[in-house]
Write a protein that holds these residues in place. Sequence first.
Motif, short mmCIF file in Angstrom:
data_model
loop_
_atom_site.label_atom_id
_atom_site.label_comp_id
_atom_site.label_asym_id
_atom_site.label_seq_id
_atom_site.Cartn_x
_atom_site.Cartn_y
_atom_site.Cartn_z
N UNK A 119 0.83 -1.20 0.00
CA UNK A 119 0.00 0.00 0.00
C UNK A 119 0.87 1.26 0.00
N UNK A 120 0.32 2.39 -0.47
CA UNK A 120 1.07 3.64 -0.41
C UNK A 120 1.46 3.99 1.03
N UNK A 121 2.58 4.67 1.17
CA UNK A 121 3.07 5.06 2.50
C UNK A 121 3.05 6.59 2.63
N UNK A 122 2.86 7.09 3.85
CA UNK A 122 2.98 8.54 4.05
C UNK A 122 4.42 8.99 3.92
N UNK A 123 4.61 10.17 3.37
CA UNK A 123 5.94 10.77 3.35
C UNK A 123 5.82 12.25 3.65
N UNK A 124 6.91 12.82 4.13
CA UNK A 124 6.93 14.25 4.45
C UNK A 124 8.29 14.81 4.11
N UNK A 125 8.31 16.09 3.75
CA UNK A 125 9.57 16.78 3.47
C UNK A 125 9.65 18.04 4.31
N UNK A 126 10.67 18.09 5.14
CA UNK A 126 10.98 19.30 5.91
C UNK A 126 11.89 20.18 5.07
N UNK A 127 11.55 21.44 4.97
CA UNK A 127 12.36 22.42 4.24
C UNK A 127 12.66 23.57 5.19
N UNK A 128 13.93 23.75 5.51
CA UNK A 128 14.30 24.77 6.51
C UNK A 128 13.94 26.17 6.06
N UNK A 129 13.74 26.37 4.77
CA UNK A 129 13.42 27.70 4.25
C UNK A 129 11.95 28.05 4.46
N UNK A 130 11.10 27.02 4.64
CA UNK A 130 9.67 27.29 4.79
C UNK A 130 9.10 26.66 6.04
N UNK A 131 9.97 26.33 7.00
CA UNK A 131 9.50 25.69 8.23
C UNK A 131 8.42 26.54 8.89
N UNK A 132 7.40 25.84 9.39
CA UNK A 132 6.26 26.51 10.03
C UNK A 132 6.17 26.03 11.47
N UNK A 133 6.84 26.68 12.41
CA UNK A 133 6.90 26.18 13.78
C UNK A 133 5.54 25.98 14.43
N UNK A 134 4.57 26.85 14.10
CA UNK A 134 3.27 26.74 14.75
C UNK A 134 2.29 25.84 14.04
N UNK A 135 2.63 25.39 12.83
CA UNK A 135 1.70 24.58 12.05
C UNK A 135 1.59 23.18 12.64
N UNK A 136 0.41 22.59 12.51
CA UNK A 136 0.16 21.26 13.06
C UNK A 136 -0.28 20.32 11.94
N UNK A 137 0.43 19.23 11.78
CA UNK A 137 0.02 18.18 10.85
C UNK A 137 0.67 16.89 11.33
N UNK A 138 -0.13 15.88 11.61
CA UNK A 138 0.43 14.65 12.16
C UNK A 138 0.91 13.74 11.03
N UNK A 139 2.10 13.20 11.21
CA UNK A 139 2.67 12.26 10.24
C UNK A 139 2.10 10.87 10.54
N UNK A 140 1.04 10.52 9.83
CA UNK A 140 0.44 9.20 10.00
C UNK A 140 -0.47 8.90 8.82
N UNK A 141 -0.90 7.66 8.74
CA UNK A 141 -1.67 7.20 7.61
C UNK A 141 -3.01 7.92 7.49
#
Length: 420
Positions: A375-397
């Motif tokens: 099955x497809x897997x979750x992925x995420x990319x952190x970019x130091x140039x656009x980091x959003x310290x207050x943003x909330x998004x859980x890394x999960x299916x």
Amino acid sequence: MKYLLVIGDGMADAPLDALAGKTPLEVLALPAFDRCAACFCGRALTVPHGMPPGSDTAILSIFGYDPATSYTGRSALEAAGMGVEVPRGCVSFRVNLCAVTPDDDGRLIVRSHNGGGIHGQDAQTLMNDLVADPVFSQRLAETGLAITVTDTFRHIGVMRTQAQDLKAVRLTEPHNVLGEPLEAHMPSLARQTQDDAARRLRHDVDGLMRLSYAVLKDHPVNRRREAEGLLPANLIWPWGAATGMRLPSFAGKYRHGGTVVSAVPLVWGIAGLAGLKTPHVPGANGDLDTNYEGKVRCALDALAAGDDFAAVHIEAPDEMAHAGDLGRKMEAIQNVESRVVAPLLDEMTRRGEPFRLLLLSDHPTLLTTRTHDGAPVPYAIYDSRIARPGAKRKFCESDMACEPVLMDGTELMKILFEQA
């Protein structure tokens, strides 16, 4: 700009009754993972439809190599990772040390694909003594099989054979049949074939497996392990038959080169064939007690020394899922978050140079079946140039269930390198 890749092998899963219908990624507090997801996240199909789900096909895709055109079989990658050549006219195998024990009816049952977690001197002693046994040694010579011994349950075999129809020979992956009778999963023919050499290969592997049990079942190391309440590592299991592989240069594809830090030959092989560096970190063993800090330091040192790409692969979540151990899989995932991703983000931020970090599971490994899934897997990319310290998004299916699926996992490197 620096680029990082973190693969938590087998982290993704399916909802579990034991977790009230949630997955380990859903229930765990994983703030460093969530920092990545707050920048950018999605889902990716890392195992092409129609191909067997596993780290071989998935990690090939992640590094940008289409398994449909480049893949000959898992063991060729592992042989490359161990520096073992697979010459023309030969076939390689992954050779596991497995644990089998009789049930009440005397049938041998597959208890562990990794010999009860055997590694170090015990693994070497068992395999060296097996290869040196006069009867087994003579059988190796007759079949044309040479085994390269390691200090883990993973070993490499190379056999001289004229077999062409390798797909006709069914060599089951042992981690897919845990708890099942051994006899039902011994080598067999998947279909009728006119390839006499392929039929001979099946016969030879079957005989070697049976003979290995006769030699190893009463070995002093196994008697001691059983006295200590451990499983015996008492059967070799060759699988993943393959011919030699070649991969195009990673640097040639992406104009970026660097270092891949892992503890398993499969990943060393993919990276090495692609022209990437594969340092071996002391204490890194592919299990729950691997040297997380040493692997992170190795990646960071490589970036500081001039590499612009570094990858860290952690095997532990996959191994714990194969063992069917929910608690230890969750512990392994927490270790990836707190002992790998968090320190990478923190140190790279401290250094002040822009960076991007791709985080994902190569494939799901399901606790319900103790096997891989495509099955497809979750992925995420952190970019130091656009980091959003207050943003909330859980890394999960579940939180990414509405995200579109990247149907070609070979595009992930282009996305990381902003070449898509």
